[in-house]
Design an enzyme around this catalytic site. Structure first.
Site, PDB file in Angstrom:
ATOM      1  NE  ARG A  80      -2.733   0.944   3.384  1.00 38.46           N
ATOM      2  CZ  ARG A  80      -3.464   0.638   4.466  1.00 38.46           C
ATOM      3  NH1 ARG A  80      -4.684   0.163   4.324  1.00 38.46           N
ATOM      4  NH2 ARG A  80      -2.971   0.796   5.674  1.00 38.46           N
ATOM      5  CE  LYS A 183      -2.451   4.563   7.228  1.00 41.98           C
ATOM      6  NZ  LYS A 183      -3.714   5.055   7.786  1.00 41.98           N
ATOM      7  CD  GLU A 219     -12.139   5.647   4.589  1.00 41.21           C
ATOM      8  OE1 GLU A 219     -11.704   4.615   5.116  1.00 41.21           O
ATOM      9  OE2 GLU A 219     -11.463   6.340   3.810  1.00 41.21           O
TER      10      GLU A 219
HETATM   11  N1  PLP Z   1      -9.488   4.188   6.429  1.00 40.54           N
HETATM   12  C1  PLP Z   1      -8.638   5.168   6.786  1.00 40.54           C
HETATM   13  C2  PLP Z   1      -8.893   6.550   6.322  1.00 40.54           C
HETATM   14  C3  PLP Z   1      -7.530   4.854   7.595  1.00 40.54           C
HETATM   15  O1  PLP Z   1      -6.683   5.807   7.989  1.00 40.54           O
HETATM   16  C4  PLP Z   1      -7.327   3.520   8.012  1.00 40.54           C
HETATM   17  C5  PLP Z   1      -6.165   3.172   8.820  1.00 40.54           C
HETATM   18  O2  PLP Z   1      -5.182   2.712   8.330  1.00 40.54           O
HETATM   19  C6  PLP Z   1      -8.248   2.552   7.595  1.00 40.54           C
HETATM   20  C7  PLP Z   1      -9.310   2.924   6.806  1.00 40.54           C
HETATM   21  C8  PLP Z   1      -8.072   1.131   7.977  1.00 40.54           C
HETATM   22  O3  PLP Z   1      -7.073   0.530   7.213  1.00 40.54           O
HETATM   23  P1  PLP Z   1      -6.212  -0.679   7.770  1.00 40.54           P
HETATM   24  O4  PLP Z   1      -7.184  -1.732   8.150  1.00 40.54           O
HETATM   25  O5  PLP Z   1      -5.357  -1.093   6.633  1.00 40.54           O
HETATM   26  O6  PLP Z   1      -5.458  -0.159   8.926  1.00 40.54           O
HETATM   27  C1  COI Z   2      -4.426   3.031  11.408  1.00 38.06           C
HETATM   28  O1  COI Z   2      -5.456   2.403  11.654  1.00 38.06           O
HETATM   29  O2  COI Z   2      -3.311   2.506  11.323  1.00 38.06           O
HETATM   30  C2  COI Z   2      -4.476   4.452  11.190  1.00 38.06           C
HETATM   31  O3  COI Z   2      -3.698   4.899  10.429  1.00 38.06           O
HETATM   32  C3  COI Z   2      -5.464   5.240  11.899  1.00 38.06           C
HETATM   33  C4  COI Z   2      -4.975   6.602  12.385  1.00 38.06           C
HETATM   34  C5  COI Z   2      -4.109   6.519  13.588  1.00 38.06           C
HETATM   35  C6  COI Z   2      -4.432   7.446  11.295  1.00 38.06           C
END
Ligand code: PLP
Ligand code: COI
Length: 338
Positions: A80, A183, A219
């Protein structure tokens, strides 16, 4: 270090012993460098600070009953970060190097991985950014990768408990053809005012609708959304949300539990029909949603009348955490044991 109260950690920064840095110069990535400083020097014209040419990641390591440390799906985070680099014209950080750095930083800070019993974890934060000087809006020629860790507890207060969320149409997090799927820091800067407003009003976070039509669920805060009904796990399909690794994992686990899985447009009115709802992400794990208040429409969608998490959310949560902490077999090769 001696003073860390493992059982009462919040989701915040605690200093650890070491972090890692790596520099891209003259067309090449250098070696991983270990530092015990929390600071670094940066050029005053670095593209990261002027034009937001940066991305970050978030993943976790867990200590098992057996004392071993397990990292969850770090190859997915490595990938990612490459996608985010592509979206911001940064030089990609090699996946193998990313994973080597993650293992290295955990080993260097082993004593900061919380004990199994605390149900806390070590949060791992990789960052990639343009460090080279430019004044015109263009990609940097030099890049820096940094990686630090910090022990964390639950992202939302109380851990696995339901909390309320808020729909407010006056804020968007990302544009339909914009950067929401990457991200990148700018998305989080864009979410600060909305997040503050929601917190000030007593909510966990904002619940974003699609920016173009405000018809579909995108989301919630820094987490993906899922709803449960008729033995089906339903989660939004959208080009402006972050493809969550937790959500991707939950879809697999839900299927294996005999549920149907649907990734599709989810109209906001459909909230009415869900038996359970949750926010999912690395930080959020599964944060069950008590209710979603629609501020503009003066409506409330309630998922938990008694404030308790629903049975399917609980089952998914237990399964996911079970794999992460090593209590359940890792049948998918998601876990790297150190
Ligand atoms: N959506 C956003 C905007 C996020 O910052 C995160 C955190 O990483 C997620 C979703 C969840 O993603 P992940 O499950 O890969 O941590
Ligand atoms: C995560 O779930 O890893 C995030 O990035 C959430 C937040 C701390 C930005």
């Amino acid at each position: 270090m001696e003073n860390i109260d493992w059982n009462n950690l919040s989701f915040g920064y605690i200093k650890t012993d070491y972090n890692i840095r790596c520099y891209y110069k003259n067309g090449l990535w250098g070696d991983l460098e270990v530092s015990d400083s929390e600071y670094f020097n940066m050029h005053i014209a670095a593209t990261a600070i002027h034009y937001g040419q940066e991305s970050f990641e978030g993943l976790k390591a867990f200590r098992g009953k057996d004392g071993k440390i397990r990292i969850f799906r770090m190859d997915e985070n490595a990938q990612r970060m490459q996608d985010s680099a592509e979206g911001t014209l940064m030089v990609q950080f090699p996946k193998e190097k990313f994973m080597e750095a993650v293992v290295k930083v955990i080993k260097l800070n082993e004593k900061f991985v919380p004990p199994y019993e605390s149900k806390a974890s070590l949060y791992i934060r990789p960052v990639l950014f343009g460090s080279g000087a430019e004044v015109g809006v263009k990609p940097a020629k030099e890049y820096m990768f940094i990686l630090f860790v910090t022990p964390v507890g639950p992202y939302f207060k109380g851990g696995f408990q339901t909390t309320p969320f808020l729909i407010m149409r006056e804020f968007d997090r990302s544009a339909p053809l914009g950067m929401g799927k990457y991200k990148v820091g700018g998305n989080y800067a864009a979410s600060l005012i909305a997040g503050k407003k929601a917190h000030d009003m007593g909510y966990s976070n904002i619940f974003y609708l699609d920016a173009k039509e405000k018809k579909y669920i995108d989301e919630c805060g820094a987490a993906n959304f899922f709803g449960i009904k008729n033995n089906t796990y339903i989660t939004p399909k959208s080009a402006s949300i972050l493809p969550s690794i937790t959500n991707k994992s939950l879809m697999v686990l839900a299927k294996e539990m005999g549920m149907k899985v649907e990734q599709r447009l989810v109209p906001v009115e459909e909230l009415e029909t869900f038996e359970e709802a949750g926010a999912c992400g690395t930080a959020a794990v599964i944060s069950p949603i008590q209710r979603i208040d629609d501020y503009d429409e003066k409506k409330s969608y309630v998922f938990s009348k008694d404030g308790k998490p629903g049975p399917i959310s609980k089952k998914l949560y237990d399964k996911l955490c079970g794999i992460q902490y090593g209590d359940e077999p890792d049948n998918h090769g998601w876990v790297t044991v150190i």
